[in-house]
Scaffold this motif. Sequence first.
Motif, PDB file in Angstrom:
ATOM      1  N   ARG A 148       0.820  -1.214   0.000  1.00 31.57           N
ATOM      2  CA  ARG A 148       0.000   0.000   0.000  1.00 31.57           C
ATOM      3  C   ARG A 148       0.853   1.262   0.000  1.00 31.57           C
ATOM      4  NH1 ARG A 148      -1.707   2.765   4.461  1.00 31.57           N
ATOM      5  NH2 ARG A 148      -1.184   0.973   5.770  1.00 31.57           N
ATOM      6  N   LEU A 149       1.931   1.262   0.778  1.00 29.07           N
ATOM      7  CA  LEU A 149       2.738   2.471   0.934  1.00 29.07           C
ATOM      8  C   LEU A 149       3.911   2.543  -0.040  1.00 29.07           C
ATOM      9  CD1 LEU A 149       2.761   2.619   4.844  1.00 29.07           C
ATOM     10  CD2 LEU A 149       1.359   3.956   3.266  1.00 29.07           C
ATOM     11  N   CYS A 150       4.240   1.428  -0.691  1.00 33.08           N
ATOM     12  CA  CYS A 150       5.309   1.416  -1.700  1.00 33.08           C
ATOM     13  C   CYS A 150       4.750   0.872  -3.015  1.00 33.08           C
ATOM     14  CB  CYS A 150       6.472   0.555  -1.229  1.00 33.08           C
ATOM     15  SG  CYS A 150       7.180   0.999   0.370  1.00 33.08           S
ATOM     16  N   PRO A 151       3.699   1.490  -3.562  1.00 29.96           N
ATOM     17  CA  PRO A 151       3.006   0.901  -4.715  1.00 29.96           C
ATOM     18  C   PRO A 151       3.832   0.880  -5.999  1.00 29.96           C
ATOM     19  CG  PRO A 151       2.204   3.119  -4.311  1.00 29.96           C
ATOM     20  CD  PRO A 151       3.101   2.782  -3.157  1.00 29.96           C
ATOM     21  N   HIS A 152       4.862   1.699  -6.088  1.00 32.77           N
ATOM     22  CA  HIS A 152       5.636   1.786  -7.328  1.00 32.77           C
ATOM     23  C   HIS A 152       7.086   1.331  -7.144  1.00 32.77           C
ATOM     24  CE1 HIS A 152       2.193   3.859  -8.914  1.00 32.77           C
ATOM     25  NE2 HIS A 152       2.320   4.823  -8.031  1.00 32.77           N
ATOM     26  N   SER A 153       7.378   0.642  -6.051  1.00 34.62           N
ATOM     27  CA  SER A 153       8.749   0.216  -5.770  1.00 34.62           C
ATOM     28  C   SER A 153       8.937  -1.260  -6.070  1.00 34.62           C
ATOM     29  CB  SER A 153       9.094   0.484  -4.298  1.00 34.62           C
ATOM     30  OG  SER A 153       9.071   1.862  -4.008  1.00 34.62           O
ATOM     31  N   LYS A 154      10.055  -1.583  -6.698  1.00 35.73           N
ATOM     32  CA  LYS A 154      10.393  -2.986  -6.943  1.00 35.73           C
ATOM     33  C   LYS A 154      10.975  -3.653  -5.704  1.00 35.73           C
ATOM     34  CE  LYS A 154      11.016  -3.565 -11.898  1.00 35.73           C
ATOM     35  NZ  LYS A 154      11.908  -4.100 -12.948  1.00 35.73           N
ATOM     36  N   GLU A 155      11.392  -2.869  -4.741  1.00 35.40           N
ATOM     37  CA  GLU A 155      11.923  -3.446  -3.511  1.00 35.40           C
ATOM     38  C   GLU A 155      11.447  -2.642  -2.317  1.00 35.40           C
ATOM     39  OE1 GLU A 155      16.104  -3.339  -4.208  1.00 35.40           O
ATOM     40  OE2 GLU A 155      16.283  -1.246  -3.605  1.00 35.40           O
ATOM     41  N   ALA A 156      11.264  -3.331  -1.207  1.00 38.06           N
ATOM     42  CA  ALA A 156      10.807  -2.678   0.013  1.00 38.06           C
ATOM     43  C   ALA A 156      11.128  -3.576   1.199  1.00 38.06           C
ATOM     44  CB  ALA A 156       9.309  -2.388  -0.046  1.00 38.06           C
ATOM     45  N   THR A 157      11.258  -2.958   2.372  1.00 36.54           N
ATOM     46  CA  THR A 157      11.514  -3.683   3.613  1.00 36.54           C
ATOM     47  C   THR A 157      10.638  -3.093   4.701  1.00 36.54           C
ATOM     48  OG1 THR A 157      13.824  -4.048   2.982  1.00 36.54           O
ATOM     49  CG2 THR A 157      13.263  -4.382   5.291  1.00 36.54           C
ATOM     50  N   GLY A 158      10.006  -3.955   5.484  1.00 37.10           N
ATOM     51  CA  GLY A 158       9.175  -3.489   6.583  1.00 37.10           C
ATOM     52  C   GLY A 158       9.410  -4.320   7.834  1.00 37.10           C
ATOM     53  N   TRP A 159       9.512  -3.632   8.987  1.00 36.06           N
ATOM     54  CA  TRP A 159       9.651  -4.287  10.290  1.00 36.06           C
ATOM     55  C   TRP A 159       8.424  -3.954  11.116  1.00 36.06           C
ATOM     56  CZ3 TRP A 159      13.211  -1.047   8.048  1.00 36.06           C
ATOM     57  CH2 TRP A 159      14.449  -1.591   7.674  1.00 36.06           C
ATOM     58  N   PHE A 160       7.718  -4.959  11.594  1.00 35.23           N
ATOM     59  CA  PHE A 160       6.545  -4.710  12.432  1.00 35.23           C
ATOM     60  C   PHE A 160       6.997  -4.418  13.856  1.00 35.23           C
ATOM     61  CE2 PHE A 160       2.336  -5.738  14.299  1.00 35.23           C
ATOM     62  CZ  PHE A 160       1.578  -4.932  13.483  1.00 35.23           C
ATOM     63  N   HIS A 161       6.131  -3.763  14.640  1.00 33.26           N
ATOM     64  CA  HIS A 161       6.532  -3.311  15.978  1.00 33.26           C
ATOM     65  C   HIS A 161       6.983  -4.491  16.858  1.00 33.26           C
ATOM     66  CE1 HIS A 161       2.993  -4.789  18.203  1.00 33.26           C
ATOM     67  NE2 HIS A 161       2.267  -4.412  17.169  1.00 33.26           N
ATOM     68  N   ASP A 162       7.905  -4.191  17.760  1.00 34.24           N
ATOM     69  CA  ASP A 162       8.486  -5.168  18.681  1.00 34.24           C
ATOM     70  C   ASP A 162       9.235  -6.288  17.965  1.00 34.24           C
ATOM     71  OD1 ASP A 162       7.629  -3.809  20.912  1.00 34.24           O
ATOM     72  OD2 ASP A 162       5.762  -4.920  21.075  1.00 34.24           O
ATOM     73  N   GLU A 163       9.641  -6.037  16.722  1.00 34.67           N
ATOM     74  CA  GLU A 163      10.401  -7.028  15.962  1.00 34.67           C
ATOM     75  C   GLU A 163       9.654  -8.344  15.809  1.00 34.67           C
ATOM     76  OE1 GLU A 163      12.134  -5.183  18.573  1.00 34.67           O
ATOM     77  OE2 GLU A 163      12.292  -3.839  16.859  1.00 34.67           O
ATOM     78  N   THR A 164       8.320  -8.296  15.904  1.00 27.79           N
ATOM     79  CA  THR A 164       7.533  -9.517  15.733  1.00 27.79           C
ATOM     80  C   THR A 164       7.838 -10.163  14.394  1.00 27.79           C
ATOM     81  OG1 THR A 164       5.773  -8.541  17.078  1.00 27.79           O
ATOM     82  CG2 THR A 164       5.196 -10.463  15.759  1.00 27.79           C
ATOM     83  N   CYS A 165       7.947  -9.352  13.343  1.00 30.29           N
ATOM     84  CA  CYS A 165       8.289  -9.910  12.039  1.00 30.29           C
ATOM     85  C   CYS A 165       8.886  -8.851  11.134  1.00 30.29           C
ATOM     86  CB  CYS A 165       7.068 -10.554  11.372  1.00 30.29           C
ATOM     87  SG  CYS A 165       5.805  -9.383  10.806  1.00 30.29           S
ATOM     88  N   MET A 166       9.538  -9.321  10.080  1.00 31.16           N
ATOM     89  CA  MET A 166      10.130  -8.459   9.058  1.00 31.16           C
ATOM     90  C   MET A 166       9.841  -9.084   7.704  1.00 31.16           C
ATOM     91  SD  MET A 166      14.169  -7.682   8.284  1.00 31.16           S
ATOM     92  CE  MET A 166      14.444  -9.337   7.647  1.00 31.16           C
ATOM     93  N   LEU A 167       9.525  -8.243   6.722  1.00 30.18           N
ATOM     94  CA  LEU A 167       9.292  -8.711   5.363  1.00 30.18           C
ATOM     95  C   LEU A 167      10.109  -7.866   4.403  1.00 30.18           C
ATOM     96  CD1 LEU A 167       7.700 -10.498   3.344  1.00 30.18           C
ATOM     97  CD2 LEU A 167       5.942  -8.716   3.323  1.00 30.18           C
ATOM     98  N   ARG A 168      10.707  -8.538   3.437  1.00 28.38           N
ATOM     99  CA  ARG A 168      11.556  -7.859   2.473  1.00 28.38           C
ATOM    100  C   ARG A 168      11.366  -8.481   1.101  1.00 28.38           C
ATOM    101  NH1 ARG A 168      18.014  -8.779   2.211  1.00 28.38           N
ATOM    102  NH2 ARG A 168      18.566  -7.171   0.692  1.00 28.38           N
ATOM    103  N   TYR A 169      11.254  -7.652   0.064  1.00 28.76           N
ATOM    104  CA  TYR A 169      11.220  -8.196  -1.295  1.00 28.76           C
ATOM    105  C   TYR A 169      12.039  -7.306  -2.218  1.00 28.76           C
ATOM    106  CZ  TYR A 169       7.306  -4.840  -2.007  1.00 28.76           C
ATOM    107  OH  TYR A 169       6.516  -3.714  -2.069  1.00 28.76           O
TER     108      TYR A 169
END
Length: 274
Positions: free
Chosen positions: A109-130
């Motif tokens: 939703r927040l990186c609609p035009h990016s080929k790569e992105a990284t997100g860390w959810f609060h308290d390090e519960t999870c991280m996603l990267r593409y």
Amino acid sequence: MSGVLSIRLFSLFSCLIIIIIIFISKANSDSTGLVCGNTAVSRANSNYTKNLNTLLNTLTSNTKINYGFYYSSYGQNTDRVNAIGLCRGDIKPEKCRGCLEQVKDNLTRLCPHSKEATGWFHDETCMLRYSDSAIYGQLALLPMYYSVEEKNTTEVDKFQEVLINLLQNLKSQAAFGDSRRKYSVGSAVGPRNITIYGFVQCTPDLSEKDCDDCLFESISLLPICCVDKVGARVNRASCLLRYNTSIFYDPSTPALSPLPQEVPSSPAPLPQGT
């Protein structure tokens, strides 16, 4: 200070300004750290976008995975997408998959035009990267962000000594982990009998050396960013670190059983994509 340490700290200083520009936040248990890449997708209905959506929608579909690490690729040539999902070592599988779903929604939703992105959810519960670049088994110190607690500690030098020793020990334990989990938590008693809790984790596709190097850089940053704080986190694309004087993880998480001959793939094989 040894020559090797001097070189590595110089490397850290040289990219510090870039890191600060990328992301700095105050500690906030409801926030999500997020970095969009600068490689743009040409149009919303591109083959890359279709492949990205297919990959992210199936990344956690292999329910046999109970150790919180997911990796897969989808597509061909320049439209190939690679993704990694990582959950903190004490997070249960159902919560892990739910967390990655939330981060996926935020990133797309927040990186609609990016080929790569990284997100860390609060308290390090999870991280996603593409990314459209190869990321599996590749050490990535960036993107990165750090945040600190508002409260200051007392007897700063003693606190830092105990903290760094704790994190160095945890770093070695995590780096020695297997291809499913490179994670370690622990505590130590600081000045005035204050307990300091620490957590470190690498994506388990890294080699032992790369995991150690990643966490070394994060530990080296603490005397610069967070020297008098009772808590801080340093999250990178390849490793996570956090400490606090309040416990924030489940200390009863059981160790993984010995590694079987074959670890289930993540997820089940997909068609080649477009």
